[in-house]
Design an enzyme around this catalytic site. Sequence first.
Site, PDB file in Angstrom:
ATOM      1  N   SER A 144      63.465  22.133 -15.256  1.00 56.99           N
ATOM      2  CA  SER A 144      62.652  21.031 -15.890  1.00 56.99           C
ATOM      3  C   SER A 144      63.058  19.582 -15.021  1.00 56.99           C
ATOM      4  O   SER A 144      63.102  19.434 -13.800  1.00 56.99           O
ATOM      5  CB  SER A 144      62.898  20.953 -17.270  1.00 56.99           C
ATOM      6  OG  SER A 144      61.797  20.067 -17.995  1.00 56.99           O
ATOM      7  N   ASP A 221      53.682  27.665 -20.327  1.00 57.54           N
ATOM      8  CA  ASP A 221      54.694  26.573 -20.722  1.00 57.54           C
ATOM      9  C   ASP A 221      54.009  25.589 -21.336  1.00 57.54           C
ATOM     10  O   ASP A 221      52.880  25.054 -20.625  1.00 57.54           O
ATOM     11  CB  ASP A 221      55.249  26.353 -19.172  1.00 57.54           C
ATOM     12  CG  ASP A 221      56.425  25.154 -19.314  1.00 57.54           C
ATOM     13  OD1 ASP A 221      56.461  24.060 -20.228  1.00 57.54           O
ATOM     14  OD2 ASP A 221      57.324  25.130 -18.536  1.00 57.54           O
ATOM     15  N   HIS A 254      58.906  27.701 -21.451  1.00 59.11           N
ATOM     16  CA  HIS A 254      59.796  26.635 -20.972  1.00 59.11           C
ATOM     17  C   HIS A 254      61.386  26.929 -21.211  1.00 59.11           C
ATOM     18  O   HIS A 254      62.098  26.094 -20.888  1.00 59.11           O
ATOM     19  CB  HIS A 254      59.234  25.359 -21.472  1.00 59.11           C
ATOM     20  CG  HIS A 254      59.914  24.099 -20.580  1.00 59.11           C
ATOM     21  ND1 HIS A 254      59.546  23.740 -18.930  1.00 59.11           N
ATOM     22  CD2 HIS A 254      60.809  23.155 -20.689  1.00 59.11           C
ATOM     23  CE1 HIS A 254      59.872  22.866 -18.628  1.00 59.11           C
ATOM     24  NE2 HIS A 254      60.983  22.517 -19.468  1.00 59.11           N
TER      25      HIS A 254
END
Length: 276
Positions: A144, A221, A254
Amino acid sequence: METVAQARVFGGQQGVYKHSAETTKCEMEFSVFTPPGEGPFPVVWYLSGLTCTQENATTKAGFQRVAAELGMMIVCPDTSPRGEGVPDDDAYDFGQGAGFYVNATQPPWDQHFHMFDYVVSDLPQVIADNFPADMARQAITGHSMGGHGALTIAFKNPDRFQSVSAFSPIVSPMACPWGQKALGGYLGTDKSVWVDHDACSLVGLVAGRYDNILVDQGTADNFLEGQLKPHLLQEACDAVGQTLTLRMQEGYDHSYYFIASYIEDHLRFHAARLGV
């Protein structure tokens, strides 16, 4: 450097350490997994995402078994400066836990938030001085915000990092709310400065330098469309002739469940390029 904790795992040693960092002007914690054997060992840097510390990847990614097998050292820095006197923000996506791997130029962040220099120069010196690391063989990955950090740091330092990969990276902070907030807050409103911290803008620096870049992204995600936008990196790589393997992993979100599912692939990807 001070040892905070150490534990035996898969024949190696997982440790947590802290030191007084010149770049961030505060104490910083980090973790190092040292595989069994005498070394020196190639180093894989893992950069974490928003709200994380070094602990998230150390306890949830599950890299120790494969790293022990391959003989690879794994270094996990914190994501920002912390502690008394370090400014913070009430939002989860700015301030402490959200350093974005840039060197802040705007007050009050400019006194401590120099995470780019911390990862590139400060912590590597600590690793070289205190661990059996082969600093001539380094790779970098991240998740991320940390995926953004891994890509931009590698693109600006291709002679140091032989390979780069990422999980669910923020590929273009200039084109998403997280990045626009962070770059504006840390670097100011001049968007010409932001370009220097945008992987899609920087990939031209390394076109052809990396034989491949590996990116894994989950299709479930929640941040895929609004924040991550991996298709922008694919387009940027295609435009400059840089090979990218972008794997859209069906049904993954995620979380660290996703990272734990594919961390072995990434470590073997780096091992092949580090001569392991």
